[in-house]
Design a protein around this motif. Sequence first.
Motif, mmCIF file in Angstrom:
data_model
loop_
_atom_site.group_PDB
_atom_site.id
_atom_site.type_symbol
_atom_site.label_atom_id
_atom_site.label_comp_id
_atom_site.label_asym_id
_atom_site.label_seq_id
_atom_site.Cartn_x
_atom_site.Cartn_y
_atom_site.Cartn_z
ATOM 1 N N PRO A 1 0.813 -1.224 0.000
ATOM 2 C CA PRO A 1 0.000 0.000 0.000
ATOM 3 C C PRO A 1 0.841 1.267 0.000
ATOM 4 C CG PRO A 1 -0.838 -1.584 1.605
ATOM 5 C CD PRO A 1 0.459 -2.119 1.129
ATOM 6 N N SER A 2 1.974 1.241 0.704
ATOM 7 C CA SER A 2 2.822 2.434 0.754
ATOM 8 C C SER A 2 3.357 2.801 -0.627
ATOM 9 C CB SER A 2 3.983 2.196 1.725
ATOM 10 O OG SER A 2 4.752 1.072 1.323
ATOM 11 N N GLN B 1 0.507 4.236 -2.664
ATOM 12 C CA GLN B 1 0.188 5.575 -2.197
ATOM 13 C C GLN B 1 1.258 6.575 -2.618
ATOM 14 O OE1 GLN B 1 -0.599 5.629 1.973
ATOM 15 N NE2 GLN B 1 -1.146 7.788 2.048
ATOM 16 N N THR B 2 2.522 6.169 -2.614
ATOM 17 C CA THR B 2 3.603 7.073 -2.990
ATOM 18 C C THR B 2 3.479 7.494 -4.454
ATOM 19 O OG1 THR B 2 5.079 6.081 -1.356
ATOM 20 C CG2 THR B 2 6.100 7.303 -3.177
ATOM 21 N N ALA C 1 0.451 9.798 -4.990
ATOM 22 C CA ALA C 1 0.596 11.129 -4.389
ATOM 23 C C ALA C 1 1.575 12.009 -5.141
ATOM 24 C CB ALA C 1 1.044 10.983 -2.932
ATOM 25 N N ILE D 1 -7.989 2.782 -6.945
ATOM 26 C CA ILE D 1 -8.084 2.427 -5.525
ATOM 27 C C ILE D 1 -9.044 1.268 -5.331
ATOM 28 C CG2 ILE D 1 -8.856 3.278 -3.273
ATOM 29 C CD1 ILE D 1 -7.791 6.028 -4.082
ATOM 30 N N GLU E 1 -5.464 1.178 6.828
ATOM 31 C CA GLU E 1 -4.805 1.202 5.519
ATOM 32 C C GLU E 1 -5.780 1.576 4.413
ATOM 33 O OE1 GLU E 1 -1.257 -2.111 6.077
ATOM 34 O OE2 GLU E 1 -3.294 -2.795 5.620
ATOM 35 N N GLN F 1 -6.254 5.291 4.587
ATOM 36 C CA GLN F 1 -5.075 5.979 4.068
ATOM 37 C C GLN F 1 -5.111 6.046 2.540
ATOM 38 O OE1 GLN F 1 -2.517 7.589 5.185
ATOM 39 N NE2 GLN F 1 -2.513 7.261 7.397
ATOM 40 N N LEU F 2 -5.473 4.940 1.906
ATOM 41 C CA LEU F 2 -5.554 4.922 0.445
ATOM 42 C C LEU F 2 -6.661 5.849 -0.052
ATOM 43 C CD1 LEU F 2 -5.030 1.129 -0.323
ATOM 44 C CD2 LEU F 2 -3.455 2.990 -0.825
ATOM 45 N N LEU G 1 -6.273 9.596 -0.750
ATOM 46 C CA LEU G 1 -5.627 10.068 -1.974
ATOM 47 C C LEU G 1 -6.594 10.793 -2.900
ATOM 48 C CD1 LEU G 1 -3.513 6.875 -2.782
ATOM 49 C CD2 LEU G 1 -2.612 9.070 -1.990
#
Length: 636
Positions: free
Chosen positions: A430-431, A434-435, A438, A455, A469, A472-473, A476
């Motif tokens: 997921p990180s 997301q990176t 973003a 997503i 999590e 967090q997604l 975005l």
Amino acid sequence: MAAATRVIGSKPSDCFQFQDPSTWTCITELASDVVVQVGDTSFHLHKTQLISHSGTLKKLVNESTGDDDSKPCTVRLDDVPGGAEAFLLAVRFCYDVETELNAGNVVPLRCAAEHLAMTEDYGEGNLVQQAESFLSEMLAGWDDTVRALNACDDAVLPAAEDLLIVPRCIDSLADKACADPTLTGWPMLQYFTAKSLEETAIWDGIGAAGRPPSPGPDWWYEQASSFGLPVYKRLIAAVRSRGMSPENVAGSLMHYARRHLSGVRRRGDNSDGSSRGRAGASGTAAVFSAGDQRTLLEEIVALLPVEKSVTPTRFLLGLLRVATVLHAAAACRDALERRAGNQLEEAALEDLLIPNTGYSAETLYDVDSVQRMLEQFMVTTPPAFAASPETTDEGQLVDAPPAELRPVCSVAKLVDGYLAEVGTDANLKPSKFQTIAALVPDYARAIDDGLYRAIDIYLKAHPWLTDSEREQLCRLMNCQKLSLEACTHAAQNERLPLRVVVQVLFFEQLRLRTTVSGWFFASDNADQGSSSDNCVLQRRRSDNDLDFVAAGSLSEVTTEEDGFAAARHDEPSSPAMSVAEIHRPGKGKPKTKSALSRLLGRLGLCGRSSSSRQQLQPPPLPGASGKRRKSFDFGC
């Protein structure tokens, strides 16, 4: 243009006979008195003919015979350039046997003549002078020069370099490649046959078959790609020094890479624009080992012009794919990522799907490489704060973004599609997702439907994610920038966190309240006979997706309507407020009810039952949403 040839000698060629598998014999009235051994081939010849034309053979024969020159002797010549074939041509010249000089044999013969010292000191018009004269004449033609340069193989190349034959050929080719064929009339006239000229249309009885059409700038690509890499690099350096355009240089390099590198050309890829229609010029690529291909790839990358958009992004990403497979040097891959990142807006989605072939690879595709290219693009692209959604009409962004926003908007769409493709990979963290998402600035997306789809696909492929999590997604995307179709889909999406669903419904109800208020003021002004200029109601996009701006502020609208304020207060316990609750009789003032009745009549909602209007379930996803907003598939 016919190939250049020259015949030297006058005696018939049948006096030289090839007897056993490795012996040449000169048939004359005199017996042979010297045997010259060139590699595995023996030549039974006569001392008189050899020493009268060759200084090298004279020296070797004298050393072998000593004082008694009548004694037969054997001479070894293992280092003669061109081997036995070139030596045979030189011997035929010594016997004045008829020999044809052409572009394929003149370079080995010229090198052999120099090695044998067949100069003017041993007779006027000796072989060195004859071969040099023909070589200079031959350099005037493109095809002959290419054949001569291809004849400079490993056995001849050192001597050809010493005699400056290779530089002279390269300079001749570079001059012709940089010249305008329409002005010189060479060397491409052979592209057009007499038949094609005869078939030219005739107008008013007068033949229109005049000057043949001019060839394109790529006419020399095919034959130049037949050279080995060292010679080809020198040719590229020569054409650059003569001012050839970077586009033409890049086109030749692309053609060379597609011919010699496996995996560069993909189906339907013809971005180099090469016609490749030259008769007799096509050939198959040599088979290289993985190490040789790696070296070739790194050399081609180093030769590519550095100017932006000169080399197509698709070709750069194709080289990057091959570099990943061949495990090319890090500097080579970094250069390709940097150049592709500078013009990432020209890329296609399929070109970004680079397989991850690392020994410790976790993901199916090389997402780290795409992340680095995206970072490079954002570094080299100036921020367009002046054209952000706060100061730019959203409809303008959807239909035709401003010129300064087009590159970043194209990349935003590309990234959303890429995330949807790689989101199905169970090993994508997921990180990392997301990176990458973003990195695209908020102003680059007019609507967030593409990001929402990516997503949703990722959540579907990763059902084990925690609520934290998932939230967090979902942070975005901007729920205020979802279309009606996306909001309808999100309201029914069980994969989204409840907080996100409530947020989507809240903003959709906010938009609906603004819409209703706009209709109310418009109807009220229409009843009072006011002109349409006083109504600031604006209709955007299509009939299936309306967006209105009311004259009053949002705070005034929400204060005037008690039902919407209660819905905002009870948001955690009541996730949605239906459209029917806004329209329910008894709520609001009498004139509001009159305006809403007219609104429902225009929208075709008057005939619905109260039970259907009170349902919280959103309507099914529409199949089409008008001529501006396309239908959207959210991948569920």
